[in-house]
Design a protein around this motif. Structure first.
Motif, PDB file in Angstrom:
ATOM      1  N   THR A 243      -5.187  -6.304 -22.263  1.00  0.00           N
ATOM      2  CA  THR A 243      -4.677  -4.931 -22.396  1.00  0.00           C
ATOM      3  C   THR A 243      -3.198  -4.947 -22.792  1.00  0.00           C
ATOM      4  OG1 THR A 243      -6.146  -4.449 -20.510  1.00  0.00           O
ATOM      5  CG2 THR A 243      -4.819  -2.644 -21.334  1.00  0.00           C
ATOM      6  N   LEU A 244      -2.906  -5.671 -23.846  1.00  0.00           N
ATOM      7  CA  LEU A 244      -1.516  -5.827 -24.248  1.00  0.00           C
ATOM      8  C   LEU A 244      -0.936  -4.528 -24.774  1.00  0.00           C
ATOM      9  CD1 LEU A 244      -1.852  -9.366 -25.785  1.00  0.00           C
ATOM     10  CD2 LEU A 244      -0.161  -8.707 -24.049  1.00  0.00           C
ATOM     11  N   LYS A 245       0.362  -4.375 -24.499  1.00  0.00           N
ATOM     12  CA  LYS A 245       1.100  -3.177 -24.890  1.00  0.00           C
ATOM     13  C   LYS A 245       2.260  -3.581 -25.798  1.00  0.00           C
ATOM     14  CE  LYS A 245       0.304  -1.338 -20.226  1.00  0.00           C
ATOM     15  NZ  LYS A 245       0.965  -0.804 -19.007  1.00  0.00           N
ATOM     16  N   PRO A 246       2.749  -2.647 -26.616  1.00  0.00           N
ATOM     17  CA  PRO A 246       3.913  -2.990 -27.454  1.00  0.00           C
ATOM     18  C   PRO A 246       5.091  -3.519 -26.644  1.00  0.00           C
ATOM     19  CG  PRO A 246       2.921  -0.962 -28.222  1.00  0.00           C
ATOM     20  CD  PRO A 246       2.211  -1.321 -26.953  1.00  0.00           C
ATOM     21  N   GLU A 247       5.263  -3.033 -25.435  1.00  0.00           N
ATOM     22  CA  GLU A 247       6.381  -3.495 -24.608  1.00  0.00           C
ATOM     23  C   GLU A 247       6.194  -4.912 -24.073  1.00  0.00           C
ATOM     24  OE1 GLU A 247       4.640  -0.632 -24.262  1.00  0.00           O
ATOM     25  OE2 GLU A 247       4.371  -0.127 -22.127  1.00  0.00           O
ATOM     26  N   ASP A 248       5.041  -5.505 -24.310  1.00  0.00           N
ATOM     27  CA  ASP A 248       4.832  -6.921 -23.972  1.00  0.00           C
ATOM     28  C   ASP A 248       5.365  -7.847 -25.059  1.00  0.00           C
ATOM     29  OD1 ASP A 248       1.650  -5.969 -22.668  1.00  0.00           O
ATOM     30  OD2 ASP A 248       3.434  -6.477 -21.492  1.00  0.00           O
ATOM     31  N   THR A 249       5.817  -7.261 -26.175  1.00  0.00           N
ATOM     32  CA  THR A 249       6.373  -8.071 -27.254  1.00  0.00           C
ATOM     33  C   THR A 249       7.602  -8.830 -26.774  1.00  0.00           C
ATOM     34  OG1 THR A 249       5.536  -6.610 -28.984  1.00  0.00           O
ATOM     35  CG2 THR A 249       7.452  -7.979 -29.530  1.00  0.00           C
ATOM     36  N   ALA A 250       7.577 -10.142 -26.928  1.00  0.00           N
ATOM     37  CA  ALA A 250       8.666 -10.987 -26.433  1.00  0.00           C
ATOM     38  C   ALA A 250       8.385 -12.433 -26.824  1.00  0.00           C
ATOM     39  CB  ALA A 250       8.766 -10.891 -24.913  1.00  0.00           C
ATOM     40  N   VAL A 251       9.383 -13.268 -26.602  1.00  0.00           N
ATOM     41  CA  VAL A 251       9.161 -14.707 -26.620  1.00  0.00           C
ATOM     42  C   VAL A 251       8.768 -15.117 -25.209  1.00  0.00           C
ATOM     43  CG1 VAL A 251      10.159 -16.981 -27.034  1.00  0.00           C
ATOM     44  CG2 VAL A 251      10.819 -15.035 -28.484  1.00  0.00           C
ATOM     45  N   TYR A 252       7.668 -15.829 -25.088  1.00  0.00           N
ATOM     46  CA  TYR A 252       7.141 -16.242 -23.793  1.00  0.00           C
ATOM     47  C   TYR A 252       7.465 -17.720 -23.571  1.00  0.00           C
ATOM     48  CZ  TYR A 252       4.769 -11.835 -23.106  1.00  0.00           C
ATOM     49  OH  TYR A 252       4.507 -10.494 -22.910  1.00  0.00           O
ATOM     50  N   TYR A 253       7.996 -17.985 -22.382  1.00  0.00           N
ATOM     51  CA  TYR A 253       8.447 -19.333 -22.042  1.00  0.00           C
ATOM     52  C   TYR A 253       7.680 -19.878 -20.845  1.00  0.00           C
ATOM     53  CZ  TYR A 253      12.559 -18.295 -24.907  1.00  0.00           C
ATOM     54  OH  TYR A 253      13.400 -17.976 -25.934  1.00  0.00           O
ATOM     55  N   CYS A 254       7.313 -21.120 -20.954  1.00  0.00           N
ATOM     56  CA  CYS A 254       6.758 -21.870 -19.833  1.00  0.00           C
ATOM     57  C   CYS A 254       7.906 -22.513 -19.058  1.00  0.00           C
ATOM     58  CB  CYS A 254       5.823 -22.938 -20.402  1.00  0.00           C
ATOM     59  SG  CYS A 254       5.001 -23.963 -19.192  1.00  0.00           S
ATOM     60  N   HIS A 255       7.785 -22.549 -17.740  1.00  0.00           N
ATOM     61  CA  HIS A 255       8.858 -23.036 -16.868  1.00  0.00           C
ATOM     62  C   HIS A 255       8.226 -23.856 -15.757  1.00  0.00           C
ATOM     63  CE1 HIS A 255      11.269 -22.308 -13.145  1.00  0.00           C
ATOM     64  NE2 HIS A 255      12.330 -22.376 -13.934  1.00  0.00           N
ATOM     65  N   ALA A 256       8.781 -25.011 -15.513  1.00  0.00           N
ATOM     66  CA  ALA A 256       8.294 -25.880 -14.438  1.00  0.00           C
ATOM     67  C   ALA A 256       9.411 -26.113 -13.428  1.00  0.00           C
ATOM     68  CB  ALA A 256       7.826 -27.215 -15.015  1.00  0.00           C
ATOM     69  N   ARG A 257       9.091 -25.975 -12.158  1.00  0.00           N
ATOM     70  CA  ARG A 257      10.086 -26.203 -11.107  1.00  0.00           C
ATOM     71  C   ARG A 257       9.479 -27.105 -10.046  1.00  0.00           C
ATOM     72  NH1 ARG A 257      14.758 -23.714  -9.236  1.00  0.00           N
ATOM     73  NH2 ARG A 257      15.158 -24.030  -7.024  1.00  0.00           N
ATOM     74  N   ALA A 258      10.141 -28.233  -9.804  1.00  0.00           N
ATOM     75  CA  ALA A 258       9.650 -29.164  -8.790  1.00  0.00           C
ATOM     76  C   ALA A 258       9.704 -28.500  -7.421  1.00  0.00           C
ATOM     77  CB  ALA A 258      10.494 -30.435  -8.792  1.00  0.00           C
ATOM     78  N   ARG A 259       8.649 -28.667  -6.652  1.00  0.00           N
ATOM     79  CA  ARG A 259       8.561 -27.982  -5.360  1.00  0.00           C
ATOM     80  C   ARG A 259       9.567 -28.500  -4.356  1.00  0.00           C
ATOM     81  NH1 ARG A 259       2.780 -27.168  -2.972  1.00  0.00           N
ATOM     82  NH2 ARG A 259       3.969 -25.585  -1.885  1.00  0.00           N
ATOM     83  N   TYR A 260       9.997 -29.757  -4.474  1.00  0.00           N
ATOM     84  CA  TYR A 260      10.861 -30.323  -3.448  1.00  0.00           C
ATOM     85  C   TYR A 260      12.272 -30.580  -3.938  1.00  0.00           C
ATOM     86  CZ  TYR A 260       6.285 -30.817  -1.432  1.00  0.00           C
ATOM     87  OH  TYR A 260       5.020 -30.545  -0.957  1.00  0.00           O
ATOM     88  N   SER A 261      12.430 -31.035  -5.182  1.00  0.00           N
ATOM     89  CA  SER A 261      13.773 -31.336  -5.681  1.00  0.00           C
ATOM     90  C   SER A 261      14.428 -30.160  -6.373  1.00  0.00           C
ATOM     91  CB  SER A 261      13.724 -32.521  -6.654  1.00  0.00           C
ATOM     92  OG  SER A 261      13.115 -32.148  -7.874  1.00  0.00           O
ATOM     93  N   GLY A 262      13.616 -29.208  -6.830  1.00  0.00           N
ATOM     94  CA  GLY A 262      14.165 -28.075  -7.560  1.00  0.00           C
ATOM     95  C   GLY A 262      14.436 -28.334  -9.023  1.00  0.00           C
ATOM     96  N   THR A 263      14.086 -29.503  -9.507  1.00  0.00           N
ATOM     97  CA  THR A 263      14.269 -29.811 -10.935  1.00  0.00           C
ATOM     98  C   THR A 263      13.503 -28.808 -11.786  1.00  0.00           C
ATOM     99  OG1 THR A 263      14.498 -32.155 -10.429  1.00  0.00           O
ATOM    100  CG2 THR A 263      13.974 -31.576 -12.704  1.00  0.00           C
TER     101      THR A 263
END
Length: 117
Positions: free
Chosen positions: A84-104
């Protein structure tokens, strides 16, 4: 370390897309995997994430009920199913990984999603 997103593109309002993010170079199951987006002229926005190997998910209110995050730890891949995408969903989408213990933290290069008729 790499996070490679794919699946972006042009879609009409009301349509669907599935983004993928494949990770390499770190122990995927020990990382929280998140998705962010950034629209032109706006700050980068957290839209949802998957916590650790178990895959508990949480979402921003702006996408709750329309977007679904899942992960396949055997393939080192996290997905973002967008419905159900909307025009306001237009963007660059980024994947992000964060280590659970070190915070990397690691970021992908981003993939463009455009919702337009």
């Amino acid at each position: 370390v790499q996070l490679v997103e794919s699946g972006g593109g042009l879609v009409q309002p009301g349509g669907s897309l599935r983004l993928s993010c494949t990770a390499s170079g770190f122990t995927f199951s020990t990382y929280n995997m998140n998705w962010f987006r950034q629209a032109p002229g706006k700050e980068r926005e957290f839209i949802g994430g998957s916590i650790g190997a178990g895959g508990i998910t949480h979402y921003a209110n702006s996408v709750k009920g329309r977007f679904t995050i899942s992960r396949d730890n055997a393939k080192n891949t996290v997905y973002l199913q967008m419905n159900t995408l909307k025009p306001e969903d237009t963007a660059v989408y980024y994947c992000h990984a964060r280590a659970r213990y070190s915070g990397t933290v690691y970021w992908g290069q981003g993939t463009q999603v455009t919702v337009s008729s």
